[in-house]
Each structure stands twice: as C-alpha cells, then as structure tokens.
Design an enzyme around this catalytic site. Structure first.
Site, PDB file in Angstrom:
ATOM      1  N   ASP A 116      27.302 -24.693   8.240  1.00 33.38           N
ATOM      2  CA  ASP A 116      28.371 -24.250   7.347  1.00 33.38           C
ATOM      3  C   ASP A 116      29.127 -25.441   6.762  1.00 33.38           C
ATOM      4  OD1 ASP A 116      29.848 -22.487   5.914  1.00 33.38           O
ATOM      5  OD2 ASP A 116      31.022 -21.689   7.568  1.00 33.38           O
ATOM      6  N   HIS A 148      27.893 -14.843   1.115  1.00 30.58           N
ATOM      7  CA  HIS A 148      28.755 -14.833   2.298  1.00 30.58           C
ATOM      8  C   HIS A 148      29.143 -13.375   2.510  1.00 30.58           C
ATOM      9  CE1 HIS A 148      28.878 -19.101   1.815  1.00 30.58           C
ATOM     10  NE2 HIS A 148      29.688 -19.248   2.854  1.00 30.58           N
ATOM     11  N   HIS A 190      22.477 -23.510   5.186  1.00 25.81           N
ATOM     12  CA  HIS A 190      23.853 -23.105   4.840  1.00 25.81           C
ATOM     13  C   HIS A 190      24.805 -24.266   5.137  1.00 25.81           C
ATOM     14  CE1 HIS A 190      27.034 -19.688   4.737  1.00 25.81           C
ATOM     15  NE2 HIS A 190      27.672 -20.852   4.649  1.00 25.81           N
ATOM     16  N   ASP A 233      32.521 -19.383  -6.791  1.00 25.96           N
ATOM     17  CA  ASP A 233      33.744 -19.231  -5.996  1.00 25.96           C
ATOM     18  C   ASP A 233      34.333 -17.846  -6.309  1.00 25.96           C
ATOM     19  OD1 ASP A 233      36.454 -19.295  -5.080  1.00 25.96           O
ATOM     20  OD2 ASP A 233      36.429 -21.490  -5.174  1.00 25.96           O
ATOM     21  N   GLY A 239      33.685 -18.792  -1.021  1.00 24.44           N
ATOM     22  CA  GLY A 239      35.112 -18.836  -1.331  1.00 24.44           C
ATOM     23  C   GLY A 239      35.867 -17.863  -0.440  1.00 24.44           C
ATOM     24  N   GLU A 262      32.658 -11.825   6.514  1.00 25.14           N
ATOM     25  CA  GLU A 262      33.534 -12.774   7.229  1.00 25.14           C
ATOM     26  C   GLU A 262      34.860 -12.118   7.581  1.00 25.14           C
ATOM     27  OE1 GLU A 262      33.030 -15.731   3.980  1.00 25.14           O
ATOM     28  OE2 GLU A 262      33.162 -17.156   5.627  1.00 25.14           O
TER      29      GLU A 262
HETATM   30  P1  5GP Z   1      32.083 -27.090  -2.364  1.00 25.24           P
HETATM   31  O1  5GP Z   1      31.517 -25.850  -2.981  1.00 25.24           O
HETATM   32  O2  5GP Z   1      33.386 -27.505  -3.002  1.00 25.24           O
HETATM   33  O3  5GP Z   1      31.095 -28.214  -2.269  1.00 25.24           O
HETATM   34  O4  5GP Z   1      32.400 -26.732  -0.820  1.00 25.24           O
HETATM   35  C1  5GP Z   1      33.604 -26.163  -0.395  1.00 25.24           C
HETATM   36  C2  5GP Z   1      33.726 -24.712  -0.844  1.00 25.24           C
HETATM   37  O5  5GP Z   1      32.733 -23.893  -0.203  1.00 25.24           O
HETATM   38  C3  5GP Z   1      35.037 -24.066  -0.435  1.00 25.24           C
HETATM   39  O6  5GP Z   1      36.051 -24.321  -1.386  1.00 25.24           O
HETATM   40  C4  5GP Z   1      34.675 -22.582  -0.369  1.00 25.24           C
HETATM   41  O7  5GP Z   1      34.678 -22.023  -1.661  1.00 25.24           O
HETATM   42  C5  5GP Z   1      33.246 -22.620   0.130  1.00 25.24           C
HETATM   43  N1  5GP Z   1      33.174 -22.464   1.598  1.00 25.24           N
HETATM   44  C6  5GP Z   1      33.013 -23.426   2.524  1.00 25.24           C
HETATM   45  N2  5GP Z   1      32.978 -22.911   3.772  1.00 25.24           N
HETATM   46  C7  5GP Z   1      33.116 -21.589   3.623  1.00 25.24           C
HETATM   47  C8  5GP Z   1      33.133 -20.501   4.545  1.00 25.24           C
HETATM   48  O8  5GP Z   1      33.039 -20.644   5.775  1.00 25.24           O
HETATM   49  N3  5GP Z   1      33.288 -19.263   4.016  1.00 25.24           N
HETATM   50  C9  5GP Z   1      33.381 -19.047   2.672  1.00 25.24           C
HETATM   51  N4  5GP Z   1      33.493 -17.789   2.250  1.00 25.24           N
HETATM   52  N5  5GP Z   1      33.354 -20.049   1.780  1.00 25.24           N
HETATM   53  C10 5GP Z   1      33.223 -21.300   2.243  1.00 25.24           C
END
Ligand code: 5GP
Length: 361
Positions: free
Chosen positions: A301, A223, A13, A166, A196, A226
C-alpha cells in the site's frame, strides 16, 4: 525475514507518494522550512509518526503533496521508490500514482507523468525493464546487482504504472486521467486505480470514467470496502473490476458475491492494522480468503507511510497465520496471474520463479 527478502516478489498495490523514504521527506521539509513555505518543526513529528488513523493518513498525503509535487522531486521520488522495491527483491512493480496539475509551476497531468517516467528511467542500482522497445533496458547497471544470502541475483525489476483517479476529482477530471492512461499505454501504463479518501466523493461521479476505461480496454482496480459504505461496496462488486484493494467492510452476502466473482484482492496487512481499519493481524480477513483459496496478492500500500516493505508483509503473514516457506513461495508466484502487464512479461516472471526454484534445489 531474510528468507522473505530473498523470495522474488510481485507488488501490485503501492502508491508512489505513499512510498517516499522518511529521510527524503525530512530533507524536502527542511528545504521548504528554510524558504519559509512551511515551519519545519511543525511537520517533523508528523512525518516521523508511525501509526496513523485512515483520516490522519489523508492529512499526511496532503502534506506530502505540498512537499513533493514539483517535477524534479517527483523524478527523484520515482527513482528512489523503484530502487527500494528492487532492494527487497521485488521483480515486478505495478506502481500507482495520481497525475497532478499545478498551473503555478507549469505542471500538467502529462508533465507529472513524464517526471515519474524520467525517475524510473534514471534508476541505477538495478536494471529496470520498463518499456521493452526503449533502450533503457540495455543501459548498463552502474552498481553491482544485489546478491543476498541465498545467492539470488536481483538482476532486473519490471515496472509498470497505474494511473489513479482521486475520489475528490470531478467526472471530467477523472475522464481526463483515463484518456491520459490510454495515450500512455505504450509508455508503461497498464491500468486505472480508484483511490483517495473513502469518506469523500461518490461512486456515480467516477463511474463514467471507469466505464470509459473499460471501453479503452484498460484494466481497473478499485479501493473497495475501506469504510462500511455498503451501497458503494455493492456497486463496486457489481461493476466487476479486474482487482480490488483492501476489501475490509464487506457484509456476509457481499463476501459471498466476492467469493463467487473470484475478483482478486490486493491485501495490505500493515496498512489495514496501522490505520485501525482491522483491529489486529490475527483478526485480518486475509486468512479467510486464503483458506477459501480466493485469489489474493500481498502488497504494501504505502511502505513509506507505514514503515514497511514487501518482505516484511510476507514475514507478517507467515508469523501471524503460520504459513510455510512453500506456501509463501506459492502465494508470491500466483501473483503473476493477476498482473496487468502482457503475456510476455508474465512469461518472463514465470522464468524468474522457475530459476529461483532451481537454485533452491
Ligand atoms: P499518489 O497518487 O499521490 O502517488 O499517492 C498518494 C495518494 O494515493 C493519496 O493521496 C491517496 O489518494 C491515495 N492513497 C494512498 N494510500 C491510500 C489508501 O490506503 N487508501 C486510499 N483510498 N487511497 C490511498
């Protein structure tokens, strides 16, 4: 801590854009500052801030996406992120990212993913096993492999990708991501993630895309929990994904459902405590799941966002819950069962752990 670093580990993750080095973000911000796209002094302290609430994290992600979403930068970030995980002796990395579209710079979800893959292929500090049929696995490593104090030779990191939906996306956009994941099965994509801002979006909006993923035999991780949205948590548990992440705000009967379903939980200690979703490490639900022998995997994470790495997460678990080296070792090895990659990769990972044990005795 050094022992935790030497232990081979499996990361299931980690979000690509949450794993960017602060130094890289600052460098990107400076360049955009010079071009007058942003005001550098306005964002410098935001980048360097350590503890952020969950909602502040999502504001930070919006900033990261401004700084980082062009093909060249995405390639660079993917390369650095794989190198950073390998330096912590992560032997299998399932990296997740949300494919992004930006017509203004000619970016499609496909071209975004191409840039991610190009970055993974350009790693030089460690041998990357990404696509077995690809000649990158035969590419000589330019710098010597990392030898730690236990003599562990970090020869190789297996990397696979999850495509994230997302929660802000429409059903059509989410389905587009799922179809892309299916097309990219031969290019290292092994599953789908739903992530997201948990305060945005509806379960029913993404459900058709998740059902499509299931039809296409793409494993799914969600996810889940949360925020205390019990209706959604219930729906997610009933959907029965292959894994869930976080699992914080479950009600008593939902804990029972989770326990009897045996759905593995990706545990992110630092993330949950730093975002104040869990008040302290001592209060973390990790220990209840661990004592109940529920399948779980320690994960980071967003190591960039939360200034952590996987060795540190193992160290925190050991210190907080009094876990022994053999318990940490067992937990790291058990993660093999829950990876989305195929049996061949799992076998290779088993051999890595057997080799590590032989060296210890
Ligand atoms: P990316 O998908 O742009 O490579 O990584 C960042 C994205 O992952 C964030 O914009 C968000 O959509 C998701 N993300 C990252 N950390 C978390 C988290 O702790 N919880 C949730 N729900 N989404 C996360």
């Amino acid at each position: 801590m050094e022992w935790c670093r030497s232990l081979p580990k499996i990361e299931l993750h980690a979000h690509l854009n949450g794993s960017i080095r602060d130094s890289t973000l600052l460098e990107l911000a400076k360049v955009l500052g010079e071009k007058n796209v942003i005001v550098f002094s306005d964002v410098e302290h935001i980048i360097l801030k350590d503890d952020r609430s969950l909602q502040e994290c999502f504001r930070m992600f919006d900033l990261i996406h401004v700084l980082a979403t062009d093909h060249t930068t995405i390639k660079r970030i993917a390369k650095e992120v794989v190198e950073d995980f390998a330096a912590e002796n992560v032997v299998y990395l399932e990296l997740r990212t949300t494919p992004k579209k930006n017509e203004a710079i000619g970016m499609s979800k496909q071209s975004y993913m191409k840039a991610v893959i190009a970055g993974i292929k350009s790693v030089e500090t460690v041998e990357v096993e990404f696509i077995p049929s690809d000649d990158i696995s035969k590419k000589p490593v330019k710098t010597p492999p990392i030898i730690d104090s236990f003599g562990t030779n970090t020869k190789k990191i297996y990397v696979r990708l999850l495509l994230s939906i997302d929660r802000r996306e429409t059903t059509a956009a989410a389905i587009e991501t799922v179809e892309l994941a299916s097309e990219m099965k031969d290019l290292g994509v092994v599953g789908i993630d739903l992530s997201g801002n948990p305060c945005i979006g509806e379960w029913l909006t993404v459900l058709p895309a998740l059902k499509r993923a299931r039809e296409l035999e793409l494993p799914i991780t969600l996810h889940c929990g949360e925020v205390p949205n019990h209706k959604e948590i219930q729906a997610m548990l009933e959907f029965c994904p292959q894994r869930i992440g976080h699992a914080i705000f479950l009600k008593e009967d939902q804990w029972k459902t989770l326990r009897s379903s045996n759905i593995p939980v990706e545990i992110c200690l630092s993330s949950n405590v730093k975002t104040q979703c869990v008040p302290s490490y001592d209060d973390h639900h990790f220990i209840d799941l661990y004592n109940a022998k529920h399948p779980l995997i320690l994960c980071t994470d967003d190591p960039g966002m939360f200034s952590t790495n996987l060795s540190r997460e193992y160290y925190i678990a050991a210190k907080t819950f009094g876990l022994s080296k053999s318990q940490l070792h067992e937990m790291a090895m058990n993660a093999i069962t829950y990876v989305f990659a195929d049996g061949k990769v799992k076998k290779a990972l088993e051999e890595i752990f057997e080799d590590y044990e032989r060296k210890l005795t």
